[in-house]
Enzyme design. Structure first.
Site, PDB file in Angstrom:
ATOM      1  N   ARG A 100       0.754  -1.274  -0.019  1.00 53.46           N
ATOM      2  CA  ARG A 100       0.088  -0.022  -0.047  1.00 53.46           C
ATOM      3  C   ARG A 100       1.209   1.071  -0.013  1.00 53.46           C
ATOM      4  O   ARG A 100       1.773   1.346   0.848  1.00 53.46           O
ATOM      5  CB  ARG A 100      -0.614  -0.074   1.364  1.00 53.46           C
ATOM      6  CG  ARG A 100      -1.804   1.392   1.597  1.00 53.46           C
ATOM      7  CD  ARG A 100      -2.776   1.226   2.435  1.00 53.46           C
ATOM      8  NE  ARG A 100      -3.764   0.271   1.968  1.00 53.46           N
ATOM      9  CZ  ARG A 100      -4.855   0.347   2.633  1.00 53.46           C
ATOM     10  NH1 ARG A 100      -5.437   1.138   3.617  1.00 53.46           N
ATOM     11  NH2 ARG A 100      -5.936  -0.224   1.865  1.00 53.46           N
ATOM     12  N   HIS A 126      -7.276   1.078  -6.343  1.00 52.20           N
ATOM     13  CA  HIS A 126      -7.517   0.226  -5.381  1.00 52.20           C
ATOM     14  C   HIS A 126      -8.145  -1.080  -6.127  1.00 52.20           C
ATOM     15  O   HIS A 126      -9.218  -1.283  -5.704  1.00 52.20           O
ATOM     16  CB  HIS A 126      -8.183   0.781  -4.523  1.00 52.20           C
ATOM     17  CG  HIS A 126      -8.176   0.218  -2.920  1.00 52.20           C
ATOM     18  ND1 HIS A 126      -7.557  -1.160  -2.887  1.00 52.20           N
ATOM     19  CD2 HIS A 126      -9.009   0.464  -1.868  1.00 52.20           C
ATOM     20  CE1 HIS A 126      -7.545  -1.281  -1.327  1.00 52.20           C
ATOM     21  NE2 HIS A 126      -8.661  -0.521  -0.997  1.00 52.20           N
ATOM     22  N   GLN A 129      -9.877  -3.831  -3.663  1.00 52.04           N
ATOM     23  CA  GLN A 129     -11.115  -3.402  -3.290  1.00 52.04           C
ATOM     24  C   GLN A 129     -12.241  -3.859  -4.354  1.00 52.04           C
ATOM     25  O   GLN A 129     -13.371  -4.178  -4.040  1.00 52.04           O
ATOM     26  CB  GLN A 129     -11.077  -1.783  -2.713  1.00 52.04           C
ATOM     27  CG  GLN A 129     -12.456  -1.246  -2.353  1.00 52.04           C
ATOM     28  CD  GLN A 129     -12.941  -2.017  -1.060  1.00 52.04           C
ATOM     29  OE1 GLN A 129     -12.382  -2.013  -0.045  1.00 52.04           O
ATOM     30  NE2 GLN A 129     -13.956  -2.471  -0.923  1.00 52.04           N
ATOM     31  N   ASP A 217     -17.183   7.108  -1.209  1.00 49.04           N
ATOM     32  CA  ASP A 217     -16.070   6.850  -0.649  1.00 49.04           C
ATOM     33  C   ASP A 217     -15.761   8.121   0.040  1.00 49.04           C
ATOM     34  O   ASP A 217     -16.428   9.165  -0.176  1.00 49.04           O
ATOM     35  CB  ASP A 217     -14.840   6.461  -1.538  1.00 49.04           C
ATOM     36  CG  ASP A 217     -13.571   6.144  -0.918  1.00 49.04           C
ATOM     37  OD1 ASP A 217     -13.419   6.139   0.386  1.00 49.04           O
ATOM     38  OD2 ASP A 217     -12.338   6.245  -1.279  1.00 49.04           O
ATOM     39  N   CYS A 257     -16.201   1.360   0.531  1.00 54.13           N
ATOM     40  CA  CYS A 257     -15.339   0.534   0.746  1.00 54.13           C
ATOM     41  C   CYS A 257     -14.688   0.420   2.158  1.00 54.13           C
ATOM     42  O   CYS A 257     -13.986  -0.387   2.563  1.00 54.13           O
ATOM     43  CB  CYS A 257     -14.155   1.081  -0.048  1.00 54.13           C
ATOM     44  SG  CYS A 257     -13.690   2.667   0.461  1.00 54.13           S
ATOM     45  N   ARG A 285     -13.233  -9.162   0.992  1.00 57.22           N
ATOM     46  CA  ARG A 285     -11.912  -8.815   0.732  1.00 57.22           C
ATOM     47  C   ARG A 285     -11.135  -9.940   0.901  1.00 57.22           C
ATOM     48  O   ARG A 285     -10.234 -10.433   0.154  1.00 57.22           O
ATOM     49  CB  ARG A 285     -11.672  -7.724   1.645  1.00 57.22           C
ATOM     50  CG  ARG A 285     -12.156  -6.205   1.349  1.00 57.22           C
ATOM     51  CD  ARG A 285     -11.561  -5.503  -0.014  1.00 57.22           C
ATOM     52  NE  ARG A 285      -9.989  -5.898   0.052  1.00 57.22           N
ATOM     53  CZ  ARG A 285      -9.242  -4.415   0.566  1.00 57.22           C
ATOM     54  NH1 ARG A 285      -9.616  -3.472   1.109  1.00 57.22           N
ATOM     55  NH2 ARG A 285      -8.014  -4.631   0.416  1.00 57.22           N
TER      56      ARG A 285
HETATM   57  N1   CP Z   1     -11.173  -0.475   2.294  1.00 57.79           N
HETATM   58  C1   CP Z   1     -10.045  -0.620   2.806  1.00 57.79           C
HETATM   59  O1   CP Z   1      -8.699  -0.931   2.032  1.00 57.79           O
HETATM   60  O2   CP Z   1      -9.954  -0.670   4.057  1.00 57.79           O
HETATM   61  P1   CP Z   1      -8.454  -0.459   4.811  1.00 57.79           P
HETATM   62  O3   CP Z   1      -7.765   0.938   4.778  1.00 57.79           O
HETATM   63  O4   CP Z   1      -8.775  -0.436   6.284  1.00 57.79           O
HETATM   64  O5   CP Z   1      -7.522  -1.353   4.357  1.00 57.79           O
HETATM   65  N1  NVA Z   2      -9.776   6.531  -1.089  1.00 57.71           N
HETATM   66  C1  NVA Z   2      -9.289   6.055   0.151  1.00 57.71           C
HETATM   67  C2  NVA Z   2      -9.876   4.650   0.254  1.00 57.71           C
HETATM   68  C3  NVA Z   2      -9.376   3.909   1.609  1.00 57.71           C
HETATM   69  C4  NVA Z   2      -9.769   2.582   1.587  1.00 57.71           C
HETATM   70  C5  NVA Z   2      -8.109   6.458   0.537  1.00 57.71           C
HETATM   71  O1  NVA Z   2      -7.206   6.332  -0.570  1.00 57.71           O
HETATM   72  O2  NVA Z   2      -7.721   6.807   1.695  1.00 57.71           O
END
Ligand code: CP
Ligand code: NVA
Length: 300
Positions: A100, A126, A129, A217, A257, A285
């Site tokens: 990430r 993502h 997701q 989101d 999400c 997930r």
């Molecule tokens: N939706 C998602 O990716 O959640 P987290 O940030 O908790 O991993």
């Molecule tokens: N768009 C959000 C998604 C988190 C799962 C972010 O990038 O923070």
């Protein structure tokens, strides 16, 4: 070497097969227990996570493997070792890397190693997701194909992967954002070229009207915290509350999400309502990522 940086890296039949396998794992989580015995997934997190971290670790455990959490602050990466060198070294120890990252380029640089790389969220995409989201559509509607999805809010990483999903899984998507917060034009153009039906609008009602699923989101993603106040004013009309959700089809479901900023992009009434599917998305997930891990590491 097979990677999973974007849904667009995989064909529609390959992605549908992942969802088929995920459905098997939902019924029988330990079906392939032992198949990844002795295998290790390295998980690099430049940003916080609840779902991604836990679901990948659980998915790996259910296959008999293990997962290792790595924070850049505790690695030499945080002291300037390059992403590429990190990838090459990790490849000598582990069997796959999930990351990430802030900059999407970093997850691409990890492919300098010799093991599969999975994008666990970048500023651009993502994809993990979106896999779970499409599985949720399939579970709720029997078939994801043709299900009209509305996405309202920020044209961000989650939105981009849903647009990609629209191309690969053959459902139309209407994206409603404030002016200036539209999804990336290149991603939209490429998805359309590959068959996606994408409609863009700056009117939240037009986006939601008649949709079978309404997705939102956060208005400020991780790394954009300093813009949260300014964005709150700009996005106000895009909040999914009972009034906006009422424009959707009578059997429409609500998707997010997570994590949610309750009261901003969604009200308690909608996210806790009977048509909210957010916990199914979160659960999915693990099933989809277990399928991804098995396919990347055992699928040939
Ligand atoms: N939706 C998602 O990716 O959640 P987290 O940030 O908790 O991993
Ligand atoms: N768009 C959000 C998604 C988190 C799962 C972010 O990038 O923070």
């Amino acid at each position: 070497m097979r990677h999973f940086l974007s849904l667009m890296d995989w064909t529609a039949p390959e992605l549908r097969a992942l969802l088929d396998l995920a459905t098997v794992y939902k019924r029988d989580p330990l079906k392939h227990m032992g198949s990844l015995a002795g295998r290790t997934l390295a998980m690099i997190f430049q940003k916080p996570s609840t779902r991604t971290r836990v679901s990948f670790e659980v998915g790996m455990n259910r296959l008999g493997g293990s997962a290792m959490f790595l924070s850049p602050n505790d690695m030499q990466l945080g002291r300037g070792e390059t992403v590429e060198d990190t990838a090459r070294v990790l490849s000598r120890y582990v069997d796959a890397i999930m990351a990430r990252v802030f900059a999407h380029a970093d997850v691409e640089k990890l492919t300098a190693g010799t093991v599969p790389v999975i994008n666990g969220l970048s500023d651009r995409l993502h994809p993990c997701q979106a896999l779970a989201d499409v599985l949720t559509l399939r579970q709720r509607f029997g078939d994801e194909r043709g299900v009209e999805l509305a996405y309202v809010g920020d044209g961000n990483n989650v939105c981009h992967s849903l647009i990609n999903a629209s191309a690969r899984f053959s459902f139309p998507i209407r994206v409603g954002t404030p002016r200036g917060y539209e999804p990336d034009a290149g991603i939209v153009a490429e998805a359309r070229r590959q068959g996606a039906k994408v409609t863009l609008t700056n009117d939240p009602v037009e986006a939601v009207r008649g949709a079978r699923a309404v997705y939102t989101d956060v208005w400020a993603s991780m790394g954009q915290e300093s813009q949260a106040g300014e964005r709150r004013g700009i996005f106000d009309a895009f909040r999914v509350d009972g009034r906006l959700f009422a424009y959707a089809a009578a059997d429409a479901i609500f998707l997010h999400c997570l994590p949610a900023h309750r009261g901003d992009e969604v009200t308690d009434e909608v996210i806790d309502g009977p048509r909210s599917a957010v916990l199914d998305q979160a659960e999915n997930r693990v099933h989809t990522e277990q399928a991804l891990l098995y396919t990347l590491l055992r699928g040939g």
